[in-house]
Design an enzyme around this catalytic site. Structure first.
Site: not given
Ligand code: GLU
Length: 424
Positions: A115
């Site tokens: 993240k």
């Molecule tokens: N931000 C989204 C999540 O928390 C998508 C993450 C992604 O597609 O890599 O799942």
């Protein structure tokens, strides 16, 4: 919820990272996870903190702080979004990275978890400033991200345009077009049909499964906290399949109408006025009251740590479908379980986004793009399977759905770590 909600709920003492680690610890104990594996999984694999100078439109220079945390790459490249928000901290990004590891594992896609986040308020920045910030951040990460190492995507306050800038900057750094470095891109630059709606669509598939398991038929009442990409599209899709949207909120306010309203009209109102508040066909309520209104399904689709020991006793919904990451505090989980509320945990309920990110990456790698109906059908297949596996384990173990999802996920990741071995 944005800053205002955070300020109101300041009393909480557990950081998201402590919360995420605590959730792992509880499950580790339950599945008798080997101590070494547990210790490894309690820590991220890699953390990058970077300071990002940006020339603002008024000529001044501002330095922003950004993080990228790669929690695990045991099952594949790290995967997870990038968030732009004033509340971003390293601890928050760590928690979100760990949750991505479990999310990818529970739905069985070949990724680890990561993240990113930049502490900033994009609502007060121009497009030009956001572009410079994004490009500088990507430049700092150019040797740490990549289609086979770590693949960012959108999250709170980031969007396909920002992903296109990331892809472009990374490609410039490498000297070749590298479409697979991020997902959630615009269709014109290697995006997937259905990706924009995927988090909400996956959440609706999970919710429909839950209604079915509980034997609830017909029209139900839905409340949604947060009217960003996940929240508003979830409201729209639930409305399309015949349910009644009775309350929604955003960072500036909340509205309620027990008879329901059209979520598309509310969205148009928000586009015009920047908030759902003051929508004419509903009563204005306190922004946290959206969690407590009379409804069957509550979809928290804002930020983490919204459902607390204080408001959990007042929740009337039968099902809580966590479109946000980490919206429910562990103490609240216990209260909801006692009240027999079925909580579809974030790592399952909002996995649709990363599942279609996976499809986007696969399509890009093969340079062969699918019809939207194929994307949606394959998403449904994965969501239904993950939901059913988790639900069955929950029944068998006589536990709640979060614990069952964690049991499946942690077990899968721990096995991969063990098989690969610990030493370089
Ligand atoms: N931000 C989204 C999540 O928390 C998508 C993450 C992604 O597609 O890599 O799942």
């Amino acid at each position: 919820m944005g800053t205002s909600t955070r300020a109101k709920t300041k009393k909480k003492t557990t950081s998201p990272w402590e919360m995420a680690r605590g959730q792992l610890d509880t499950v580790a104990q339950r599945i008798n996870l080997e101590a070494d594996l547990h210790e490894m999984l309690r820590n991220p694999q890699r953390e990058i903190t970077t300071y990002l100078p940006v020339k603002m439109d008024d000529g001044s220079l501002k330095v922003f702080t950004g993080h990228r945390v790669q929690h695990s790459m045991a099952r594949g490249p790290a995967k997870g979004g990038i968030r732009y928000h004033p509340g971003v901290t390293l601890d928050e990004v760590r928690a979100l990275a760990m949750w991505m590891t479990w999310k990818c594992a529970v739905v069985g896609i070949p990724y680890g978890g990561g993240k990113g986040g930049i502490t900033c308020n994009p609502k007060e920045m121009s497009q030009n400033e956001i572009e410079h910030l994004t490009r500088r951040f990507t430049w700092e990460l150019v040797n740490f991200i990549g289609p086979d190492r770590d693949i960012p995507a959108p999250d709170v306050n980031t969007n396909p345009q920002i992903m296109a800038w990331m892809m472009d900057t990374y490609s410039m750094g490498k000297g070749y077009p590298a479409f697979g470095v991020v997902t959630g891109k615009p269709i014109e630059t290697g995006g997937s049909l259905g990706r924009n709606e995927a988090t909400a669509r996956g959440c609706v598939f999970a919710t429909v499964n839950a209604l079915d398991k509980l034997g609830i038929n017909g029209n139900v009442k839905v409340a949604v906290q947060g009217y960003g990409n996940a929240g508003w599209i979830a409201a729209k899709l639930m409305h399309e399949i015949g349910h009644t949207i009775v309350a929604v909120s955003d960072t500036k306010g909340a509205i309620y109408n027990p008879k329901g309203f059209d979520p598309v009209k509310v969205y148009q109102h928000k586009q015009k006025t920047s908030t759902v508040a003051d929508y004419p066909d509903a009563e204005k309520i306190g922004d946290m009251e959206v969690l407590e209104v009379e409804c069957d399904i509550l979809i928290p689709a804002a930020l983490e740590q919204q459902i607390t020991a204080e408001n959990a006793p007042k929740i009337k919904a039968r099902i809580v479908a966590e479109a946000a990451n980490g919206p429910t505090m562990p103490e609240a989980d216990k209260i909801l379980a006692k009240k027999d509320v079925l909580v579809i945990p974030d790592i399952l309920a909002n996995a649709g986004g990363v599942v279609v990110s996976y499809f986007e990456w696969v399509q890009g790698c093969q340079a062969y793009f699918w019809e939207e109906s194929i994307v949606n059908d394959r998403l449904k297949e994965i969501m239904d399977k993950a939901f059913n596996n988790t639900f069955e384990l929950m029944k068998k173990e006589q536990t709640d759905m979060r614990t069952a999802a964690y049991m499946l996920a942690v077990e899968r990741v721990a096995k991969a770590v063990k098989i690969r071995g610990i030493y370089p």
